[in-house]
Write a protein that holds these residues in place. Sequence first.
Motif, PDB file in Angstrom:
ATOM      1  N   ARG A   1      -3.564  -0.042   0.552  1.00  0.00           N
ATOM      2  CA  ARG A   1      -2.974   0.472  -0.693  1.00  0.00           C
ATOM      3  C   ARG A   1      -1.929  -0.476  -1.266  1.00  0.00           C
ATOM      4  O   ARG A   1      -1.839  -0.665  -2.472  1.00  0.00           O
ATOM      5  N   SER A   2      -1.126  -1.069  -0.397  1.00  0.00           N
ATOM      6  CA  SER A   2      -0.049  -1.942  -0.882  1.00  0.00           C
ATOM      7  C   SER A   2      -0.614  -3.166  -1.593  1.00  0.00           C
ATOM      8  O   SER A   2      -0.116  -3.567  -2.657  1.00  0.00           O
ATOM      9  N   GLY A   3      -1.672  -3.732  -1.039  1.00  0.00           N
ATOM     10  CA  GLY A   3      -2.295  -4.915  -1.648  1.00  0.00           C
ATOM     11  C   GLY A   3      -2.989  -4.591  -2.959  1.00  0.00           C
ATOM     12  O   GLY A   3      -3.047  -5.414  -3.871  1.00  0.00           O
ATOM     13  N   ILE A   4      -3.512  -3.369  -3.049  1.00  0.00           N
ATOM     14  CA  ILE A   4      -4.184  -2.963  -4.298  1.00  0.00           C
ATOM     15  C   ILE A   4      -3.145  -2.723  -5.393  1.00  0.00           C
ATOM     16  O   ILE A   4      -3.267  -3.214  -6.503  1.00  0.00           O
ATOM     17  N   LYS A   5      -2.080  -2.025  -5.041  1.00  0.00           N
ATOM     18  CA  LYS A   5      -1.057  -1.691  -6.030  1.00  0.00           C
ATOM     19  C   LYS A   5      -0.213  -2.910  -6.411  1.00  0.00           C
ATOM     20  O   LYS A   5       0.348  -2.967  -7.504  1.00  0.00           O
ATOM     21  N   ASN A   6      -0.092  -3.874  -5.506  1.00  0.00           N
ATOM     22  CA  ASN A   6       0.747  -5.049  -5.764  1.00  0.00           C
ATOM     23  C   ASN A   6      -0.108  -6.314  -5.693  1.00  0.00           C
ATOM     24  O   ASN A   6      -0.198  -6.955  -4.630  1.00  0.00           O
ATOM     25  N   PRO A   7      -0.702  -6.693  -6.809  1.00  0.00           N
ATOM     26  CA  PRO A   7      -1.608  -7.845  -6.785  1.00  0.00           C
ATOM     27  C   PRO A   7      -0.901  -9.150  -6.382  1.00  0.00           C
ATOM     28  O   PRO A   7      -1.567 -10.099  -5.975  1.00  0.00           O
ATOM     29  N   ASP A   8       0.437  -9.174  -6.470  1.00  0.00           N
ATOM     30  CA  ASP A   8       1.159 -10.392  -6.060  1.00  0.00           C
ATOM     31  C   ASP A   8       1.469 -10.399  -4.555  1.00  0.00           C
ATOM     32  O   ASP A   8       2.211 -11.263  -4.079  1.00  0.00           O
ATOM     33  N   SER A   9       0.921  -9.471  -3.794  1.00  0.00           N
ATOM     34  CA  SER A   9       1.128  -9.468  -2.328  1.00  0.00           C
ATOM     35  C   SER A   9       0.655 -10.781  -1.727  1.00  0.00           C
ATOM     36  O   SER A   9      -0.347 -11.347  -2.183  1.00  0.00           O
ATOM     37  N   SER A  10       1.356 -11.228  -0.686  1.00  0.00           N
ATOM     38  CA  SER A  10       0.845 -12.406   0.017  1.00  0.00           C
ATOM     39  C   SER A  10      -0.123 -11.988   1.120  1.00  0.00           C
ATOM     40  O   SER A  10      -1.055 -12.711   1.456  1.00  0.00           O
ATOM     41  N   ILE A  11       0.091 -10.792   1.686  1.00  0.00           N
ATOM     42  CA  ILE A  11      -0.781 -10.298   2.760  1.00  0.00           C
ATOM     43  C   ILE A  11      -1.547  -9.070   2.249  1.00  0.00           C
ATOM     44  O   ILE A  11      -2.761  -9.079   2.165  1.00  0.00           O
ATOM     45  N   GLY A  12      -0.804  -7.961   1.978  1.00  0.00           N
ATOM     46  CA  GLY A  12      -1.416  -6.815   1.315  1.00  0.00           C
ATOM     47  C   GLY A  12      -2.002  -5.749   2.217  1.00  0.00           C
ATOM     48  O   GLY A  12      -2.702  -4.858   1.738  1.00  0.00           O
ATOM     49  N   ILE A  13      -1.719  -5.808   3.522  1.00  0.00           N
ATOM     50  CA  ILE A  13      -2.256  -4.787   4.435  1.00  0.00           C
ATOM     51  C   ILE A  13      -1.202  -4.438   5.487  1.00  0.00           C
ATOM     52  O   ILE A  13      -0.443  -5.312   5.921  1.00  0.00           O
ATOM     53  N   TYR A  14      -1.157  -3.159   5.869  1.00  0.00           N
ATOM     54  CA  TYR A  14      -0.247  -2.690   6.924  1.00  0.00           C
ATOM     55  C   TYR A  14      -1.035  -1.833   7.917  1.00  0.00           C
ATOM     56  O   TYR A  14      -1.974  -1.128   7.526  1.00  0.00           O
ATOM     57  N   ALA A  15      -0.610  -1.862   9.174  1.00  0.00           N
ATOM     58  CA  ALA A  15      -1.224  -1.013  10.201  1.00  0.00           C
ATOM     59  C   ALA A  15      -0.525   0.346  10.202  1.00  0.00           C
ATOM     60  O   ALA A  15       0.694   0.418  10.033  1.00  0.00           O
ATOM     61  N   GLY A  16      -1.286   1.413  10.421  1.00  0.00           N
ATOM     62  CA  GLY A  16      -0.706   2.763  10.460  1.00  0.00           C
ATOM     63  C   GLY A  16      -0.464   3.244  11.878  1.00  0.00           C
ATOM     64  O   GLY A  16       0.198   4.260  12.099  1.00  0.00           O
ATOM     65  N   ASP A  17      -0.999   2.505  12.835  1.00  0.00           N
ATOM     66  CA  ASP A  17      -0.788   2.823  14.248  1.00  0.00           C
ATOM     67  C   ASP A  17      -1.307   1.641  15.068  1.00  0.00           C
ATOM     68  O   ASP A  17      -1.897   0.698  14.501  1.00  0.00           O
ATOM     69  N   ALA A  18      -1.077   1.698  16.378  1.00  0.00           N
ATOM     70  CA  ALA A  18      -1.479   0.569  17.225  1.00  0.00           C
ATOM     71  C   ALA A  18      -2.992   0.337  17.169  1.00  0.00           C
ATOM     72  O   ALA A  18      -3.474  -0.798  17.179  1.00  0.00           O
ATOM     73  N   GLU A  19      -3.738   1.442  17.067  1.00  0.00           N
ATOM     74  CA  GLU A  19      -5.196   1.364  17.101  1.00  0.00           C
ATOM     75  C   GLU A  19      -5.793   0.704  15.842  1.00  0.00           C
ATOM     76  O   GLU A  19      -6.940   0.241  15.860  1.00  0.00           O
ATOM     77  N   SER A  20      -5.017   0.658  14.759  1.00  0.00           N
ATOM     78  CA  SER A  20      -5.516   0.049  13.502  1.00  0.00           C
ATOM     79  C   SER A  20      -6.029  -1.373  13.738  1.00  0.00           C
ATOM     80  O   SER A  20      -6.995  -1.803  13.108  1.00  0.00           O
ATOM     81  N   TYR A  21      -5.337  -2.103  14.637  1.00  0.00           N
ATOM     82  CA  TYR A  21      -5.717  -3.510  14.857  1.00  0.00           C
ATOM     83  C   TYR A  21      -7.087  -3.641  15.528  1.00  0.00           C
ATOM     84  O   TYR A  21      -7.715  -4.686  15.426  1.00  0.00           O
TER      85      TYR A  21
END
Length: 340
Positions: free
Chosen positions: A42-62
């Motif tokens: 969501r962060s990368g979609i809402k902020n097109p100037d993101s350098s990364i744009g993705i966050y993990a929501g828990d350890a298992e996300s990775y």
Amino acid sequence: MTTALFSETSPSLVKKYLPQNLFKSLEHNTTDSGFTLEKAIRSGIKNPDSSIGIYAGDAESYQVFSPVFDPIISEYHGFSKDQNHVSDFTTTNLPLIDPGGNYILSTRIRVARNLKSFCFPAHISLSDRKDLEGIIINALNSLKDDLAGRYLSLADIEKNEDRPAGIETLLFEKGDRFQDAAGINSDFPEGRGVFYSSDRQFIVWINEEDHLRIMSLETTSDLSSTYSRLCRALQTLGERLDFAHDKTYGYLTSCPTNLGTAMRAGVHIRLEKLDQKKEVLNRLAKDYHLQIRGTRGEKTKIEDSVFDISNAKRLGISETAIIRNLHKGLSAIIKAEKNL
Ligand code: ADP
Ligand code: CIR
């Protein structure tokens, strides 16, 4: 989805490594706690100037979203999954980088940590965040001597119930628009706060971008003593808290840029001459694998020639190696400033 996920001009790594067909194939996957790829990006979609744009929501996300996380991690950290990430907290005895105190205003080392059994800040519920706050306070209360301190809840400070003099410099604010879009600001300031020792050289932020941001801070250029304070705290906290950790990716964090050591060791340094010769400073930073940030943190500007210079690499390098490399790089930068 029929339209493109990301703005065409976005420079983000998530745009680079998450083509439409990969999104489609992972779209219905969830972690045990119910975190989805749609939420992660969501962060990368809402902020097109993101350098990364993705966050993990828990350890298992990775693991569940590894087809997108892995190439991002590999490019950002220059790390491949067949390498090992090994921690080393051996303390150092390095000479002062700036004994006269002419350039370095302060030295700060922080690590991020999350607890294995709770969702990360982008996905945690209000009641879990409050439970977690209690568990962390309990562990912090076991710290002794110079590390012993007190906890202030941001909600109480906001209500002006408890506001010790000068406390502003130790607090954290609501996260930026990148963190906001990721869900990290939910219910702010509930369940969040700051623990600090009486000399204010040891500080822990609770429930900011990660469950804990543990930091050691001095108004000197003494990298070794700043590091050794942090190591002592980590020893005690590691015995009481079960941190999310992976044998390949080290300590697991909300943002993939912090994986591995989750450590940022740096200084605030005034460089009046190099401020006029940014190309020389940038070259030195690149040669010594250092990152330059603004005076008030990431994505802020340089004020009064004060730079925040810290390690760029956090994964595939040990904590102690980060400290030694930083010492070398900063010594070279100060030498260049003196010679100009
Ligand atoms: P983080 O280091 O947690 O990734 P930021 O770059 O936003 O995130 O920095 C957090 C805060 O720490 C900012 O307010 C910044 O000004 C402060 N800070 C960073 N380095 C130093 C330093 N060497 N001395 C004092 N404060 C620092
Ligand atoms: C971005 O993608 O630009 C932001 N999500 C920030 C990335 C750097 N990571 C961080 O501050 N922890």
